[in-house]
Design an enzyme around this catalytic site. Structure first.
Site, PDB file in Angstrom:
ATOM      1  N   ASN A 159       6.307  34.792  72.170  1.00 22.77           N
ATOM      2  CA  ASN A 159       5.450  33.822  72.619  1.00 22.77           C
ATOM      3  C   ASN A 159       6.786  33.978  73.705  1.00 22.77           C
ATOM      4  O   ASN A 159       7.193  33.442  74.039  1.00 22.77           O
ATOM      5  CB  ASN A 159       5.941  32.423  72.254  1.00 22.77           C
ATOM      6  CG  ASN A 159       5.314  31.463  72.926  1.00 22.77           C
ATOM      7  OD1 ASN A 159       4.589  31.234  74.176  1.00 22.77           O
ATOM      8  ND2 ASN A 159       5.228  29.774  72.269  1.00 22.77           N
ATOM      9  N   LYS A 207       4.897  32.377  76.368  1.00 24.59           N
ATOM     10  CA  LYS A 207       5.416  30.520  77.309  1.00 24.59           C
ATOM     11  C   LYS A 207       4.932  30.833  79.098  1.00 24.59           C
ATOM     12  O   LYS A 207       4.217  31.871  79.216  1.00 24.59           O
ATOM     13  CB  LYS A 207       6.576  29.714  77.137  1.00 24.59           C
ATOM     14  CG  LYS A 207       7.480  29.841  75.895  1.00 24.59           C
ATOM     15  CD  LYS A 207       8.233  28.678  75.561  1.00 24.59           C
ATOM     16  CE  LYS A 207       8.260  29.392  73.751  1.00 24.59           C
ATOM     17  NZ  LYS A 207       9.273  28.055  73.986  1.00 24.59           N
ATOM     18  N   HIS A 263       1.963  23.823  69.283  1.00 25.90           N
ATOM     19  CA  HIS A 263       3.535  24.178  69.923  1.00 25.90           C
ATOM     20  C   HIS A 263       3.879  23.448  69.931  1.00 25.90           C
ATOM     21  O   HIS A 263       3.687  22.343  70.806  1.00 25.90           O
ATOM     22  CB  HIS A 263       3.409  25.465  71.143  1.00 25.90           C
ATOM     23  CG  HIS A 263       4.747  26.125  71.073  1.00 25.90           C
ATOM     24  ND1 HIS A 263       5.876  25.044  71.996  1.00 25.90           N
ATOM     25  CD2 HIS A 263       5.481  27.369  70.653  1.00 25.90           C
ATOM     26  CE1 HIS A 263       7.198  25.559  71.743  1.00 25.90           C
ATOM     27  NE2 HIS A 263       7.171  26.673  71.075  1.00 25.90           N
ATOM     28  N   GLU A 271       6.253  22.128  72.422  1.00 23.93           N
ATOM     29  CA  GLU A 271       5.554  22.131  74.227  1.00 23.93           C
ATOM     30  C   GLU A 271       4.625  21.316  74.015  1.00 23.93           C
ATOM     31  O   GLU A 271       4.022  20.368  74.613  1.00 23.93           O
ATOM     32  CB  GLU A 271       5.777  23.063  74.541  1.00 23.93           C
ATOM     33  CG  GLU A 271       7.664  23.214  74.435  1.00 23.93           C
ATOM     34  CD  GLU A 271       7.875  24.989  74.582  1.00 23.93           C
ATOM     35  OE1 GLU A 271       7.228  25.700  74.564  1.00 23.93           O
ATOM     36  OE2 GLU A 271       9.339  25.375  74.268  1.00 23.93           O
ATOM     37  N   GLU A 304       9.269  25.422  63.073  1.00 24.32           N
ATOM     38  CA  GLU A 304       9.851  25.045  64.091  1.00 24.32           C
ATOM     39  C   GLU A 304      10.440  23.770  64.482  1.00 24.32           C
ATOM     40  O   GLU A 304      10.005  23.092  65.713  1.00 24.32           O
ATOM     41  CB  GLU A 304       8.864  25.680  65.399  1.00 24.32           C
ATOM     42  CG  GLU A 304       8.554  26.682  65.512  1.00 24.32           C
ATOM     43  CD  GLU A 304       8.162  27.891  66.794  1.00 24.32           C
ATOM     44  OE1 GLU A 304       8.765  28.293  67.334  1.00 24.32           O
ATOM     45  OE2 GLU A 304       7.324  26.719  67.444  1.00 24.32           O
ATOM     46  N   GLY A 361      14.721  26.918  71.884  1.00 24.83           N
ATOM     47  CA  GLY A 361      15.528  27.084  73.007  1.00 24.83           C
ATOM     48  C   GLY A 361      16.741  26.501  73.384  1.00 24.83           C
ATOM     49  O   GLY A 361      16.936  26.442  74.412  1.00 24.83           O
ATOM     50  N   SER A 401      15.404  29.373  68.473  1.00 22.19           N
ATOM     51  CA  SER A 401      15.876  30.649  68.748  1.00 22.19           C
ATOM     52  C   SER A 401      16.549  31.715  68.014  1.00 22.19           C
ATOM     53  O   SER A 401      17.308  32.364  67.838  1.00 22.19           O
ATOM     54  CB  SER A 401      17.837  29.576  68.651  1.00 22.19           C
ATOM     55  OG  SER A 401      17.586  28.509  69.516  1.00 22.19           O
TER      56      SER A 401
HETATM   57  P1  PGA Z   1      12.787  29.861  71.324  1.00 25.91           P
HETATM   58  O1  PGA Z   1      11.385  29.542  71.434  1.00 25.91           O
HETATM   59  O2  PGA Z   1      13.040  31.504  70.431  1.00 25.91           O
HETATM   60  O3  PGA Z   1      13.151  30.327  73.179  1.00 25.91           O
HETATM   61  O4  PGA Z   1      14.184  28.738  70.383  1.00 25.91           O
HETATM   62  C1  PGA Z   1      10.801  29.780  70.087  1.00 25.91           C
HETATM   63  C2  PGA Z   1       9.023  28.754  70.289  1.00 25.91           C
HETATM   64  O5  PGA Z   1       8.887  28.266  70.819  1.00 25.91           O
HETATM   65  O6  PGA Z   1       8.520  29.116  69.344  1.00 25.91           O
END
Ligand code: PGA
Length: 241
Positions: free
Chosen positions: A8, A10, A95, A97, A165, A171, A204
């Site tokens: 992803n 983003k 997601h 976010e 998640e 992140g 992560s």
């Molecule tokens: P990350 O993000 O691997 O940077 O923790 C995962 C995600 O948002 O799907």
């Protein structure tokens, strides 16, 4: 079920970045009986990503969001048929976010997932609890409620994926423990009945922890944010299967 390694990007990337990423990734991944790889790029790059990646190899291309409506007066939106039209194969929906920054509700997520399936693509439905919810010990209830509303009724489970998640692991560099992942995945499969779909973990995931995470039997894939931006890291995660 093949392990799904999904990136992803983003809000990152450019045409130039994409071209050099694609050529680097393609040198490092081979088709496999064990795993499949895909990357969700920002809308403007889906077509280019498909040209660079999808046609020549096993790397699928997807979107990070979509509109539930097919067409009409919805300024600024992108339909699932449009994503499919430029060779998108999957769409990430719900997601954290999108949920926290753009007010997306589970009901909207369900409508989007239905539209993705109707367009012949695979929705990756994301769910996850906050740190506070985990500390309160209500993480299972939170996921149960999110899935109840986010998964379309009567869906064919083979046509969708679920990504667990935990919000506190996204992140942050704080990866969920293998026991946390096992507990939640077993709950989703056994108690909530999602036995027929791929069940991913995200939060992560990096080259150095991917092998352990992917070796958990219930984990049929990973959703990778930060580490999917570097072709070397993303290829290492795919090659860890
Ligand atoms: P990350 O993000 O691997 O940077 O923790 C995962 C995600 O948002 O799907």
């Amino acid at each position: 079920m093949k392990k799904q390694i999904i990136g992803n990007w983003k809000l990152n990337g450019s045409s130039e970045v994409l071209k050099s990423y694609a050529s680097s990734l393609l040198k490092q991944v081979e088709p496999s009986d064990e795993a499949e790889i895909g990357v969700a790029v920002p809308f403007p790059y889906i077509g280019l990503a498909a040209q660079c990646l999808f046609d020549k190899t096993i790397v699928k291309v997807g979107a990070q969001n979509c509109c539930a409506q097919e067409s009409g007066a919805f300024t600024g939106e992108v339909s699932t048929d449009m994503i499919r039209d430029v060779a998108g194969a999957f769409v990430i929906v719900g997601h954290s976010e999108r949920r926290s920054l753009y007010g997306e509700t589970s009901m909207t997520v369900s409508e989007k997932a239905s539209s993705v399936i109707a367009s012949g693509m695979v929705p990756i439905i994301c769910v996850g609890e906050s740190e506070e919810e985990r500390e309160q010990g209500i993480h299972l209830d939170v996921i149960k409620a999110q899935l109840k509303e986010s998964v379309p009724a009567d869906v064919d489970q083979e046509k969708m994926m679920i990504a667990y998640e935990p919000v506190w692991a996204i992140g942050t560099g704080k990866v969920a423990s293998l026991d946390d992942i096992k507990e939640m995945h077993n709950f989703i499969k056994e108690d909530l009945g999602f036995k027929g779909c791929a069940l991913l973990y995200g939060g992560s995931v990096k080259p150095d922890n991917a092998k352990d995470i992917l070796s958990v039997p219930s984990v049929t894939g990973v959703l990778v944010g930060g580490a999917s931006l570097k072709a070397d890291d993303f290829a290492a995660i795919y090659n860890a299967v």
